[in-house]
Design an enzyme around this catalytic site. Structure first.
Site, short mmCIF file in Angstrom:
data_model
loop_
_atom_site.label_atom_id
_atom_site.label_comp_id
_atom_site.label_asym_id
_atom_site.label_seq_id
_atom_site.Cartn_x
_atom_site.Cartn_y
_atom_site.Cartn_z
N GLU A 85 25.04 64.40 32.96
CA GLU A 85 25.87 65.48 33.48
C GLU A 85 26.94 65.91 32.47
OE1 GLU A 85 26.92 64.89 37.62
OE2 GLU A 85 28.88 65.77 37.22
N ASP A 86 27.55 64.94 31.82
CA ASP A 86 28.73 65.23 31.01
C ASP A 86 28.54 65.17 29.50
OD1 ASP A 86 30.04 65.49 33.40
OD2 ASP A 86 30.87 63.46 33.39
#
Ligand code: MN
Length: 730
Positions: A85-86
């Protein structure tokens, strides 16, 4: 907060490794270490809002999952849960290095890429939908997500005010209820407590202040109680059962104070003592000892062993008053129940093999399937989130019957739900409700602790109203009301319809044997879309079929089919198989009629008289007409032996009952409701006042035989003020 989920002093891989080494469970340590290294590498430049290195977060989440006893892949996925996600790291890369399970778990908790065209709300809804779908595939996804959320909530103080509020709201509405459903009580409680602290900071502080006020004396109180119980149990148990004490969570107290309007002093289970034993029998033994030692508060005993909560929680709960006059709750459970209470679904991993993918046998997962089904009907993500919220809505309410039986219902349940939860018949006969002795309307929503009295009526024909379907909350009540309409009415309709048809047939001299009826009416069944005879009778009963329209044609058909020979002897003695229910010994089944003078019923001793042209007329052997006639030379030879055929049970006979009673208001109503109660159809009732102030009631009913009739007479004799009940010759 459960001890086993305490916060890490230091979120480092060393602490995690030490925890694994100290534990009994086998882990693939090198896989976990390389997952850590991978995550540490990708998060290397990121910081949390607290200023700490980002990697402390995945490590803390992995640590929580380790505390729950989750497996190697779950720990790895926890360490890697934010990289996709990051950071630029891809799922494919994770799959190659850690296998498809880890990749699937990480994917499950990874938020969807931001879609710029949709609103924040929609985005959120889509993400929740994604998680629900992913956890339907593998429940470990949501367990990771819960630990992720727990750590985020623990460190929420570093976020901005508005972000705190939004996250807390979502935690309260979605994640705490999910944790509850999965039975992971420590996570549920802590999530609620943390969310509550940010959602209503003033209330939280106030409760905290009050709870802290006499902290020392309170702790001493719990300690004394524990000691007392332990000493007493030591007399009967070896080894001595574990006795723990605790004070209820702030949010638990808040709910009672603010939602239920209770004073803090009134909350009985602020203090709880827990006794853990080895067997179920011991649980009840301990309960007996506790009730012996302390005075139990009425209506506060809950047996979740015999009726576990939906999330499989089991324990005995009772609230008692100590010598100091302070009430406290005692929870009694076995070690196995304790595992379920603390770990919930995670106990599968902690104590067993774990669940691969879905486990259809675990009741705690049933609601996920329901949500999935609901979401297949709608594509609107917000709609689905609403369903989830409704479905997960906080908990249950507990209300009591006037006798003190506890009924558990979902929040929002009405008195109708309560009535059906007691018994189907209570619901069907409900005609009103009182809550704490005050009359309320049907849509009154029950609150915890209320005493609810359901008023019922035995009036015949009374039943639920269709509008109740919109008022009730539980599926149980709804399906019982529906089936009443379908079934109860149907049965009445069938009896009514069949009687009506038989009456019309008699009037028109149509005598079709029972077993031929289906064939005889086949065309009418088809015309009215009825599959079975009962369907057809039911249709007549509710008026869907008008007999006056079909009788003329049926009469013609009958004549064509059954009355070929106009010779009356032939017509009257046609070999019909027990259509009447009586067999004339020398002739077999033939046309018979039941005499009006004594009205014989199946079970009565009977005799037949061969009439001229009307078949055999059946009398009771004690009928005066028979007694007067049997010795007359010209008639004696016409009396023939007859007996009841065996299948007469399904035939109904009309009989009139003569009741004498002291006249009073409601007498007729009591009689008719007594008959309705035992499901005896009543055709006619007449009442008249006698000169001596008594009343004479004549009721005509349908009856299958003498045995049933005697039952009815006995029932009617029990009615208040009834003097005599007799069968008449009519
Ligand atoms: Mn995270």
């Amino acid at each position: 907060m459960a001890e086993f989920m305490e916060n890490l002093p230091e979120c480092t891989i060393d602490v995690l490794i030490q925890k694994i080494i100290d534990g009994e469970k086998q882990y693939d340590l090198s896989k976990i270490v390389s997952a850590y290294e991978k995550a540490a590498y990708w998060h290397r430049d990121q910081k949390r809002e607290s200023g700490e290195p980002y990697i402390t977060h995945p490590v803390a989440v992995a640590y929580l999952l380790l505390c729950l006893g989750m497996d190697t892949d779950t720990i790895c996925a926890a360490l890697l849960h934010d990289v996709v996600e990051d950071t630029p790291c891809t799922l494919e890369e994770l799959r190659k290095e850690f296998g498809s399970d880890v990749a699937m778990l990480v994917n499950g908790v990874t938020k969807l890429k931001k879609i710029p065209t949709v609103s924040k709300e929609e985005q959120k809804a889509e993400n929740i939908r994604k998680i629900i779908l992913a956890m339907a595939e593998d429940i470990r996804v949501i367990i990771i997500k819960l630990c992720d959320r727990l750590h985020n909530m623990r460190t929420l103080k570093y976020c901005s005010d508005s972000k705190r509020r939004l996250i807390s709201l979502e935690t309260m509405n979605i994640y705490a209820p999910i944790a509850h459903r999965l039975g992971i009580a420590p996570i549920k409680e802590e999530l609620e407590d943390l969310a509550f602290r940010y959602l209503d900071p003033y209330a939280y502080e106030e409760i905290d202040r009050q709870m802290n006020m006499r902290k020392e004396s309170r702790e001493k109180f719990v300690e004394t109680i524990k000691e007392k119980i332990r000493n007493r149990l030591a007399e009967d148990f070896d080894p001595v059962p574990q006795v723990d004490g605790r004070v209820k969570s702030n949010y638990g107290i808040y709910k009672k104070v603010y939602r239920d309007g209770k004073e803090i002093e009134q909350i009985y289970d602020r203090y709880a003592v827990r006794v853990i034993v080895n067997t179920v029998t011991e649980c009840y033994n301990v309960l007996g000892i506790i009730h012996d030692m302390f005075k139990p508060i009425p209506n506060r005993f809950k047996d979740y062993i015999s009726t576990p909560k939906a999330n499989m929680y089991q324990s005995l709960h009772t609230t008692v008053i100590g010598r100091e006059g302070i009430p406290f709750e005692v929870q009694i459970r076995t070690w196995e129940m304790h595992q379920t209470a603390e770990y919930g679904i995670a106990a599968h991993w902690k104590y067993k093999e774990g669940i691969k993918g879905k486990d259809k046998n675990d009741n705690r997962l049933a609601w996920i399937r329901q949500i999935i089904e609901a979401q297949q009907e709608s594509n609107d993500a917000e709609e689905i989130v609403k369903t989830i919220k409704n479905d997960l809505a906080p908990e249950d309410v507990f209300a009591f019957t006037p006798k003190g039986d506890m009924i558990t219902l979902p929040v929002g349940a009405t008195v109708i739900d309560f009535a059906y939860a007691i018994h189907t018949q209570v619901g069907n006969r409900m005609c009103g409700a009182k809550v704490d002795k005050k009359m309320v309307s049907y849509d009154y929503q029950i609150k915890t602790g209320e005493i609810i009295e359901i008023l019922t009526t035995n009036a015949p024909g009374h039943g639920p109203s269709r509008s109740w379907l919109n008022i009730c909350k539980t599926n149980e009540a709804r399906s019982k009301i529906r089936s009443w309409f379908k079934k109860e009415r149907r049965e009445e309709n069938i009896v009514e319809g069949k009687n009506e048809l038989e009456r019309e047939f008699r009037r028109n001299m149509i005598r079709v044997p029972e077993e031929d009826m289906g064939e005889f009416l086949a065309m009418d069944l088809k015309r009215h879309n009825c599959e079975t005879l009962d369907d057809f009778y039911a249709a007549i009963g509710y008026g869907g079929v008008q007999l006056s329209k079909i009788i003329p044609r049926l009469k013609d058909e009958y004549t064509k089919k059954y009355v070929k020979d106009k010779n009356p002897q032939q017509q009257n003695y046609r070999p019909v198989k027990t259509h009447s229910g009586v067999i004339v010994d020398d002739i077999g089944d033939c046309q018979v009629k039941f005499s009006q003078c004594c009205n014989p019923l199946p079970g009565d001793d009977i005799i037949g008289f061969v009439t001229r042209g009307h078949g055999v007329s059946i009398h009771k052997t004690d009928c005066v007409n028979y007694l007067n006639s049997k010795d007359k030379p010209e008639e004696a030879s016409r009396w023939v032996a007859v007996h009841w055929a065996e299948e007469t049970q399904t035939n109904y006979f009309k009989v009139t009952i003569d009741i004498v009673a002291n006249d009073r208001i409601g007498l007729l109503a009591d009689i008719s409701s007594a008959l309705a109660e035992i499901r005896i159809p009543m055709h006619e009732a007449t009442a008249r006042e006698l000169k001596n102030g008594n009343a004479n009631v004549m009721v005509t009913i349908s009856i299958a035989g003498v045995d049933q009739l005697n039952g009815v007479i006995n029932r009617l004799r029990k009615i208040k003020s009834v003097i005599s009940v007799d069968r008449t010759g009519k």
